[in-house]
Design an enzyme around this catalytic site. Structure first.
Site, PDB file in Angstrom:
ATOM      1  N   GLN A 210     -16.107  23.644  81.993  1.00 33.32           N
ATOM      2  CA  GLN A 210     -14.978  22.703  81.903  1.00 33.32           C
ATOM      3  C   GLN A 210     -14.612  22.169  83.285  1.00 33.32           C
ATOM      4  OE1 GLN A 210     -11.362  23.162  79.339  1.00 33.32           O
ATOM      5  NE2 GLN A 210     -10.441  23.963  81.189  1.00 33.32           N
TER       6      GLN A 210
ATOM      7  N   GLY B  87      -3.019  34.501  83.381  1.00 35.14           N
ATOM      8  CA  GLY B  87      -3.994  33.538  83.926  1.00 35.14           C
ATOM      9  C   GLY B  87      -3.332  32.183  84.154  1.00 35.14           C
ATOM     10  N   HIS B  88      -2.609  31.711  83.145  1.00 31.20           N
ATOM     11  CA  HIS B  88      -1.915  30.425  83.291  1.00 31.20           C
ATOM     12  C   HIS B  88      -0.888  30.492  84.424  1.00 31.20           C
ATOM     13  CE1 HIS B  88      -2.945  30.267  78.827  1.00 31.20           C
ATOM     14  NE2 HIS B  88      -3.481  29.153  79.272  1.00 31.20           N
TER      15      HIS B  88
ATOM     16  N   GLY C 212      -1.058  26.251  75.931  1.00 35.83           N
ATOM     17  CA  GLY C 212       0.021  27.167  75.568  1.00 35.83           C
ATOM     18  C   GLY C 212      -0.478  28.563  75.249  1.00 35.83           C
TER      19      GLY C 212
HETATM   20  P1  AMP Z   1      -6.123  26.903  78.026  1.00 37.14           P
HETATM   21  O1  AMP Z   1      -4.656  27.013  77.752  1.00 37.14           O
HETATM   22  O2  AMP Z   1      -6.925  28.041  77.487  1.00 37.14           O
HETATM   23  O3  AMP Z   1      -6.668  25.537  77.701  1.00 37.14           O
HETATM   24  O4  AMP Z   1      -6.285  27.048  79.593  1.00 37.14           O
HETATM   25  C1  AMP Z   1      -5.519  26.281  80.479  1.00 37.14           C
HETATM   26  C2  AMP Z   1      -5.988  26.546  81.881  1.00 37.14           C
HETATM   27  O5  AMP Z   1      -5.855  27.946  82.170  1.00 37.14           O
HETATM   28  C3  AMP Z   1      -7.469  26.217  82.113  1.00 37.14           C
HETATM   29  O6  AMP Z   1      -7.597  25.629  83.396  1.00 37.14           O
HETATM   30  C4  AMP Z   1      -8.141  27.557  82.054  1.00 37.14           C
HETATM   31  O7  AMP Z   1      -9.337  27.631  82.793  1.00 37.14           O
HETATM   32  C5  AMP Z   1      -7.074  28.433  82.683  1.00 37.14           C
HETATM   33  N1  AMP Z   1      -7.249  29.841  82.319  1.00 37.14           N
HETATM   34  C6  AMP Z   1      -7.424  30.360  81.080  1.00 37.14           C
HETATM   35  N2  AMP Z   1      -7.611  31.696  81.141  1.00 37.14           N
HETATM   36  C7  AMP Z   1      -7.564  32.020  82.463  1.00 37.14           C
HETATM   37  C8  AMP Z   1      -7.695  33.249  83.195  1.00 37.14           C
HETATM   38  N3  AMP Z   1      -7.914  34.403  82.580  1.00 37.14           N
HETATM   39  N4  AMP Z   1      -7.599  33.209  84.543  1.00 37.14           N
HETATM   40  C9  AMP Z   1      -7.399  32.026  85.186  1.00 37.14           C
HETATM   41  N5  AMP Z   1      -7.254  30.835  84.554  1.00 37.14           N
HETATM   42  C10 AMP Z   1      -7.336  30.841  83.220  1.00 37.14           C
END
Ligand code: AMP
Length: 279
Positions: free
Chosen positions: A153, A36-37, A31
């Site tokens: 990861q 990016g998400h 969340g």
């Molecule tokens: P998180 O909510 O931080 O656990 O991230 C969820 C997903 O979003 C994971 O696969 C992350 O690698 C991806 N993610 C987070 N930040 C970015 C970003 N800046 N660009 C692309 N994917 C991202």
């Protein structure tokens, strides 16, 4: 968009899509959604029209003294963004829904759980793999999309999928950055304006490493470290160059795809970033 919390509701929604002949793409998140998400959702939709997103701040992947309590939770804003992005199902389980009283860590990151991010966050990757495995079992996706931003990861998730979910395709989507180069992260909201400027040095260090990479791996690492010397306020944890296929350190003479990794603490916030470099 359908919002579900229980495993039963989730299964019903997924089964209904499968009965319509649709493949299922899955984007797990914690969340506090940003561009990016949203880019992962767009990537998911390139593979199938039916997209499930989960939001779950997984207590198992936060160590003692980490920011589990403080982690940003913006569920209603997130739900709006996901509805706008035409996501089909938003899955927001509670700890009880997902773990059903069994909070044991069931997966091990092995040696990779002890180096780089694993060294700084000893329980993190086992907890992450455990929740991802639970989520894969619950959603039963055909595709799961992860960001390149979290290089260690996704490397571990590929290993998990190869071992336990061989039919599942793991898709990697590129890191989305702000205009300054700073990699987007839910944790960036903790940065003051001053710390944001300091944080921008991580991306600058990776770029400096890339520029120096024509002289070989050691030069790339040194150039990235030199850039970080200009930002002593950032507490540098590591700069490392690893083989993208093995996550083993790369030395001079290497040829192939490598990943330059960086981690630093700015203010109270731990930040990571990385860049692909081909030698
Ligand atoms: P998180 O909510 O931080 O656990 O991230 C969820 C997903 O979003 C994971 O696969 C992350 O690698 C991806 N993610 C987070 N930040 C970015 C970003 N800046 N660009 C692309 N994917 C991202």
């Amino acid at each position: 968009m359908q919002r579900v919390t229980s495993l039963n509701e989730l299964s019903a929604a997924v089964e209904e899509a499968k009965a319509r002949g649709l493949e299922v793409a899955f984007v797990p998140t914690m969340g506090a959604l940003h561009e990016g998400h949203l880019s992962l959702i767009k990537e998911a939709r390139r593979h199938t029209p039916f997209v499930v997103v989960s939001i779950f701040v997984n207590p198992l992947q936060f160590g003692a003294g980490e920011d589990f309590e403080k982690y940003p939770r913006t569920i209603e804003e997130d739900a709006e963004k996901l509805a706008e992005a035409a996501v089909d199902v938003l899955f927001t389980p509670t700890v009880n829904d997902l773990y059903r009283g069994n909070m044991n860590v069931s997966e091990s990151a092995g040696h990779l759980g002890e180096i780089y991010e694993g060294a700084a966050r000893p329980e993190h990757f086992d907890g992450m793999l455990t929740v991802v495995s639970r989520l894969f079992e619950a959603v039963k996706p055909d595709y799961a999309v992860f960001g390149a931003k979290d290089a260690q990861q996704i490397f571990l998730i590929r290993q998990l999928a190869a071992k336990k979910f061989p039919a599942l395709q793991i898709i990697e989507a590129p890191t989305i950055r702000e205009a300054s180069g700073l990699a987007m992260s839910s944790r960036n909201r903790f940065l003051s304006a001053e710390n944001r400027a300091i944080a921008e040095n991580l991306a600058a260090a990776l770029k400096a490493g890339e520029a120096a990479s024509t002289a070989g791996p050691a030069s790339a690492v040194q150039a990235a470290r030199n850039q970080m010397l200009k930002a002593p306020e950032a507490k540098l944890d590591y700069v490392a160059l690893v083989d993208a296929d093995t996550f083993e350190p790369v030395t001079d003479g290497f040829s192939g795809r490598a990943i330059l990794l960086i981690a630093a603490v700015v203010g109270e916030t731990r930040l990571i970033d990385n860049l692909d470099i081909t030698f």
